[in-house]
Design an enzyme around this catalytic site. Structure first.
Site, PDB file in Angstrom:
ATOM      1  N   SER A  21       0.809  -1.215   0.000  1.00  0.00           N
ATOM      2  CA  SER A  21       0.000   0.000   0.000  1.00  0.00           C
ATOM      3  C   SER A  21       0.849   1.274   0.000  1.00  0.00           C
ATOM      4  CB  SER A  21      -0.891   0.003   1.242  1.00  0.00           C
ATOM      5  OG  SER A  21      -1.640   1.191   1.302  1.00  0.00           O
ATOM      6  N   ASN A  69       9.132   8.707   4.487  1.00  0.00           N
ATOM      7  CA  ASN A  69       8.035   9.393   3.820  1.00  0.00           C
ATOM      8  C   ASN A  69       7.077   9.970   4.835  1.00  0.00           C
ATOM      9  OD1 ASN A  69       5.093   8.205   3.736  1.00  0.00           O
ATOM     10  ND2 ASN A  69       6.460   6.428   3.839  1.00  0.00           N
ATOM     11  N   SER A  70       6.518  11.079   4.429  1.00  0.00           N
ATOM     12  CA  SER A  70       5.496  11.734   5.235  1.00  0.00           C
ATOM     13  C   SER A  70       4.383  12.158   4.302  1.00  0.00           C
ATOM     14  CB  SER A  70       6.108  12.946   5.962  1.00  0.00           C
ATOM     15  OG  SER A  70       5.119  13.583   6.736  1.00  0.00           O
ATOM     16  N   CYS A 129      -0.325   3.682  10.465  1.00  0.00           N
ATOM     17  CA  CYS A 129       0.302   4.790   9.731  1.00  0.00           C
ATOM     18  C   CYS A 129       0.892   5.787  10.712  1.00  0.00           C
ATOM     19  CB  CYS A 129      -0.682   5.500   8.817  1.00  0.00           C
ATOM     20  SG  CYS A 129       0.117   6.876   7.943  1.00  0.00           S
ATOM     21  N   GLY A 216      12.155   0.386   3.393  1.00  0.00           N
ATOM     22  CA  GLY A 216      13.243   0.032   2.480  1.00  0.00           C
ATOM     23  C   GLY A 216      14.225  -0.966   3.078  1.00  0.00           C
ATOM     24  N   THR A 265       8.887  -0.161  -1.075  1.00  0.00           N
ATOM     25  CA  THR A 265       9.940   0.746  -1.521  1.00  0.00           C
ATOM     26  C   THR A 265      10.717   0.222  -2.726  1.00  0.00           C
ATOM     27  OG1 THR A 265      10.095   1.515   0.750  1.00  0.00           O
ATOM     28  CG2 THR A 265      11.949   2.029  -0.673  1.00  0.00           C
TER      29      THR A 265
END
Ligand SMILES: Cc1cc2nc3c(=O)[nH]c(=O)nc-3n(C[C@H](O)[C@H](O)[C@H](O)COP(=O)(O)OP(=O)(O)OC[C@H]3O[C@@H](n4cnc5c(N)ncnc54)[C@H](O)[C@@H]3O)c2cc1C
Ligand SMILES: Cc1cc2nc3c(=O)[nH]c(=O)nc-3n(C[C@H](O)[C@H](O)[C@H](O)COP(=O)(O)OP(=O)(O)OC[C@H]3O[C@@H](n4cnc5c(N)ncnc54)[C@H](O)[C@@H]3O)c2cc1C
Ligand SMILES: Cc1cc2nc3c(=O)[nH]c(=O)nc-3n(C[C@H](O)[C@H](O)[C@H](O)COP(=O)(O)O)c2cc1C
Ligand SMILES: Cc1cc2nc3c(=O)[nH]c(=O)nc-3n(C[C@H](O)[C@H](O)[C@H](O)COP(=O)(O)O)c2cc1C
Ligand code: FES
Ligand code: FES
Lengths: 301, 266, 301, 266
Positions: A21, A69-70, A129, A216, A265
């Site tokens: 996702s 990531n944000s 999240c 990652g 990733t």
């Protein structure tokens, strides 16, 4: 020739690799790049009931062998997904996972109920999240909180329910048992690792939210440990993810007991990663006379 | 959504200035690759999966020759990724994903301008620094569509890559910060949007804001090609979102070319 | 010229960089390689009361931007350290940190009492080694367990007490507050991340203990997040570590509020890392007109 | 504890076989570096700190010329690290840490053997495959100390690097698994430890165990040079520990040369 099919929650997945996702859009983005019918499935971008524009400021940062990531769950909302994205996703020839985040138990339940009436194959409940104040992580830390949301969603949902866990959980084993007890059909883990970066020239955090999620290759060994613990804790299937970039990586998770894997990733390192990894698994199976992944699933335990 | 991904061979690599390179690779539409257009870009990767940087690097199409499949990039060496691109030699391979994004629709722009009731039926193309990179194919496509644009190119110091523009532009206006060539100052000092039906721009944000401000005064429609950090280049990660007046937009898929008013207006 | 000195628990450290336990022997190993007097200190290999031979099987594995280790606290024991290693360590011209692991609260207390009678400057209480069944991690997960061991050790120890925390703690903020309340003089974090690797050819875990500890650049963003949380939770100094390999990395931790940093795995990438990082910090300070790290400590918050 | 660390220049690189290279670098004891001796090794790194592999790679001293400071390594390309070593060209730099470890004390060995009451006052040096790498300087140092050793070298297939041994050895016995040269079979097939006062060996574990077993039958003292995964090479990380009869020992600092009986005896 090896048989890559994976029976999963009453479905038959064509292969063990599911696109993770938030890294694969809703699928069509990769349609011209690789043969998506070879995938086990696609988990779409995380949805929230009403949709949201996501975070301001920096959204991406490369770290050693990792990516922060944000995004902040930017998404069009459940109804928009059902009306506009789902039909194209459904047409891709692979299983459709709707990844559902939420701001409250009511949101989760409403969203899950709406998705239950559609053609999605699986609801992946994202209680993990780290990028929005109310991105679900509130429910992903303590076992009791996780159990509560899963139980309520279970009650209103007719779809197979995969619960996606966070590496920030207080105890992986406890939260796995709790969501199993609350009715989860499977577990996927893990989501991104809460992390931080400081811009030393600006003398402030890189991300507006201070923390962002790390994914990652960097996190792979930790994710594999958590998957190992999850498999040991429950009797429902576990989908492993975190830093998988090669067939050999995926096999580590499967030998640790994962029923399937997700790839996130790695799609950014190589946009053909999902299919390449699938083929690398098949090559390894052929070279080692393994006809079906069931022969090696959990064999390292 | 017509980007494909493949490994391809380097045909040529040229160093125009210490930090400016021109790289030509083979891109074969025959093998399933789509024809790249002005303003589109590719994600380039010339280093192994396990080596940094983690992500591929977005570089605009500078030129494309459909006859030979020669695809050319013009780029500035900034950091780890572009340094490794610059080390490529003819015969080396690299991985390409693209063409990505919504570029400039040169044919439509030319048709619109030509169909305008009143003059000016001219187009200005405004580039700053390495922002000139995508403008070559843009000028070529506009010229082919019947409207040779005027090029406005601003550089900090010694200009580069200008010779390629000669055939496909009407006029070339040059400005440099250092005064080493052309107008001594910002390119916005020589641009008069009232004289153009459309202004198309690519360059540093501060320059594009300046260009837009001039255009807005004259009500000249302005399109700007944006940048953003990118992970996928395909609209899949939402890492490159810019918040516009019409909502959040992916630079990589819904852009990189936007109506400047939608992104720069207050 | 920038002033690199860092006042710390009544000592004056020559610089902000301390060599991390387990990566620097007891110091003399690096004596001919770099000028150890530029360091803030050296934390010696983790000690246990009686000493132990460490783990069998694989002990090291490289991962993407990381290193997994399963040393298993191989060490000569507290008394041997006092008699044989400490004198040489003391002579290196930097502060001496005795890193103390334990199998029981009694062990910790006995060891700490023995070290209190010596020339060590600081006791770093390691309640976070993931590599031995009883390596202290038992005390590093729950805040109450951590508080108990710290309180008991505090009572018998006359040395400044730095408590080294684990990323496996249920809640970083809670455990930090608990050890502060129990009398810790400072906190260092974090130790290695519990991780796993599977040898797909052998079809079994790489490490005999199944899990091993992950360190190095890969974990840096997560470690920085934990340091950020720790600084926010307590009023005692926080020493930050995890994946620091450059002066810029170290400055991220300091701007997040760390009083000092430790450098571990980077010593293996570059045996002059501790001094190089110190010099890179000094260069940055000079270039930015920062005379003392106090000017930027915590400035990103 | 006399290892130092520095960047140094490549003087020569030679490919002896597709996977066997000889690399010569400058090592200046004048600049603080210590003189490397037989059986010692260096940690080599020829790639940036942020690129894999994470760790430097241990490679034995193959040869050292104190007059010129030319330090030579003989190595086999195995994976990522040695592949990058093999890409080095004269003039490139790499980082070296060493000399590491306790090697063979050639002077002491020669003196002991020469002082033995009875013959055989001879030394056998036994290498397998790339395990011959550290044996050249060993033979040189033994010869210089007055006892030219006999060399026993086993290879899978075509031998390499043997010519260098000619001057400093008494006899050279060769064996190959393939039979392409010398004795067709294992080197242990031609080694008779009873004829030697000392046997010194380096090679695959299985070979060294075989050599030790022969020596043990004849009560011939045997020293073996071990390997192990290494992070620091300095005795600091305890990653390379081997569990011996006399307790855990660091291969990098307390070894790599051990009394074979202490490590191989049941
Ligand atoms: C759609 C698009 C098209 C592009 N086309 C071109 C082109 O044709 N030619 C060209 O030279 N460049 C182009 N760029 C910019 C190019 O992608 C970056 O310069 C490159 O990614 C830098 O990578 P690096 O690893 O060399 O530098 P990094 O190590 O990533 O960065 C080095 C320095 O450059 C800055 N930087 C990084 N990325 C960008 C960026 N996107 N914009 C501005 N500064 C950045 C960093 O903040 C840092 O200070 C384009 C970017 C986008 C998004
Ligand atoms: C004290 C010492 C001295 C050495 N001297 C020499 C020498 O003079 N010449 C030489 O060619 N090699 C020597 N080696 C071995 C050399 O260090 C390894 O071959 C090298 O580290 C492999 O690195 P790589 O990145 O190329 O391969 P990797 O990618 O690390 O490994 C590739 C394959 O080789 C295997 N491998 C890795 N390390 C070793 C090891 N230490 N021993 C055996 N197999 C290994 C791996 O398991 C893997 O299958 C020495 C090792 C030690 C400990
Ligand atoms: C850019 C990005 C966006 C993500 N968005 C989501 C999301 O919306 N929902 C979700 O459950 N996980 C999301 N994730 C987490 C991934 O699905 C995955 O759990 C994580 O990245 C670890 O796997 P990887 O290392 O293979 O990427 C996102 C990850 C990235 C990198
Ligand atoms: C080989 C090795 C051995 C270690 N031994 C110890 C130890 O004995 N005691 C301890 O507190 N930490 C030990 N650590 C953890 C480090 O001190 C440090 O907390 C961790 O590696 C994270 O920092 P780094 O990423 O800079 O290495 C060890 C780490 C490594 C890599
Ligand atoms: S770069 Fe991924 S959406 Fe634009
Ligand atoms: S390699 Fe670190 S102790 Fe031997």
């Amino acid at each position: 020739m090896s048989d890559l099919r994976v029976p999963f929650l009453g479905l038959e997945m064509a292969g063990p690799v599911v696109a993770a996702s938030g890294t694969f859009g809703f699928g069509p983005e990769y349609q011209d790049i690789e043969d998506l019918r070879l995938l086990g499935g696609i988990s779409g971008k995380g949805l929230t009931l009403a949709g949201q524009p996501g975070n301001r400021g920096e959204r991406l940062l490369e770290t050693p062998a990792g990516l922060m990531n944000s995004i902040g769950l930017q998404n069009p909302g459940v109804q928009h997904f059902i009306d506009h994205e789902l039909p194209a996703m459904r047409a891709l020839g692979t299983t459709v996972w709707a990844n559902l985040g939420g701001h409250s138990i009511e949101d989760y339940c409403t969203g899950a109920a709406m998705l239950s009436g559609t053609a999605v194959d699986i609801i992946e409940l994202n209680i993990s999240c780290p990028n929005v104040k109310q991105g679900g992580l509130a429910y992903g830390v303590r076992a009791a909180d996780a159990a509560e949301v899963v139980e309520k969603v279970r009650a209103v949902s007719t779809k197979p329910l995969v619960v996606k866990l966070s590496p920030q959980a207080e105890s992986i084993a406890d939260i796995c048992k709790a969501v199993e007890g609350a009715g989860a059909d499977a577990i996927s883990l893990c989501n991104t690792f809460q992390a931080c970066a400081v811009d030393i020239e600006k003398r402030r955090p890189v991300f507006d939210n201070i923390f962002a999620g790390l994914s990652g290759p960097a996190v792979r060994p930790i994710a594999l440990r958590m998957v190992w613990q999850a498999v040991g804790a429950v009797n429902i299937p576990v989908v492993g993810l975190g830093g998988i970039t090669t067939g050999a990586d995926a096999l580590q998770f499967i030998m640790a007991g994962a029923t399937a894997v997700q790839v996130g990733t790695a799609n950014f390192i190589d946009p053909t990663a999902c299919v390449r990894i699938t083929k690398e698994i098949a090559q390894w199976m052929d070279a080692h006379g393994v006809a079906n992944l069931a022969e090696v699933r959990g064999c390292a335990r | 959504m017509n980007a494909t991904s493949c490994n391809t061979a380097v045909l040529a690599q040229q160093r125009l200035q210490p930090d400016i390179c021109r790289l030509t690779v083979a891109w074969a539409p025959s093998a399933g690759g789509h024809i790249p257009h002005a303003g589109q870009f590719f994600m380039l990767r010339a280093w192994p999966a396990d080596q940094p940087p983690l992500l591929a690097r977005p570089i605009s199409v500078h030129d494309f020759d459909p006859a030979t499949g020669a695809l050319t990039f013009l780029y500035q060496i900034k950091g780890q990724g572009t340094t490794q691109l610059a080390a490529l030699q003819p015969g080396d391979t690299l991985s390409l994903t693209g063409p990505c994004g919504n570029g400039f629709d040169a044919a439509a722009l030319a048709a619109e301008v030509a169909g305008d009731a009143l003059p000016p039926r001219k187009i200005a193309v405004v580039g700053g620094g390495i922002g000139v990179a995508p403008l070559l194919l843009l000028c070529r496509e506009l010229a082919a569509a019947g409207v040779k644009p005027d090029l406005f190119a601003g550089y900090r110091d010694t200009p580069y890559a200008l010779e390629s523009f000669v055939g496909c532009c009407n006029q070339i206006y040059l400005a440099t910060d250092s005064g080493v060539a052309g107008y001594h100052g910002l390119i916005t000092g020589v641009l008069h949007p009232a004289q153009y039906a459309r202004v198309l721009t690519c360059g540093p944000m501060v320059m594009m804001r300046g260009v837009y401000a001039l255009c807005a005064e004259q009500n000249t429609p302005c399109l700007a090609s944006l940048e953003g950090k990118m992970a996928c280049g395909l609209g899949a990660c939402l890492g490159c979102t810019c918040h516009t007046k019409i909502g959040p937009k992916t630079v990589c898929k819904e852009g990189p070319v936007f109506d400047a008013g939608e992104v720069f207006a207050e």
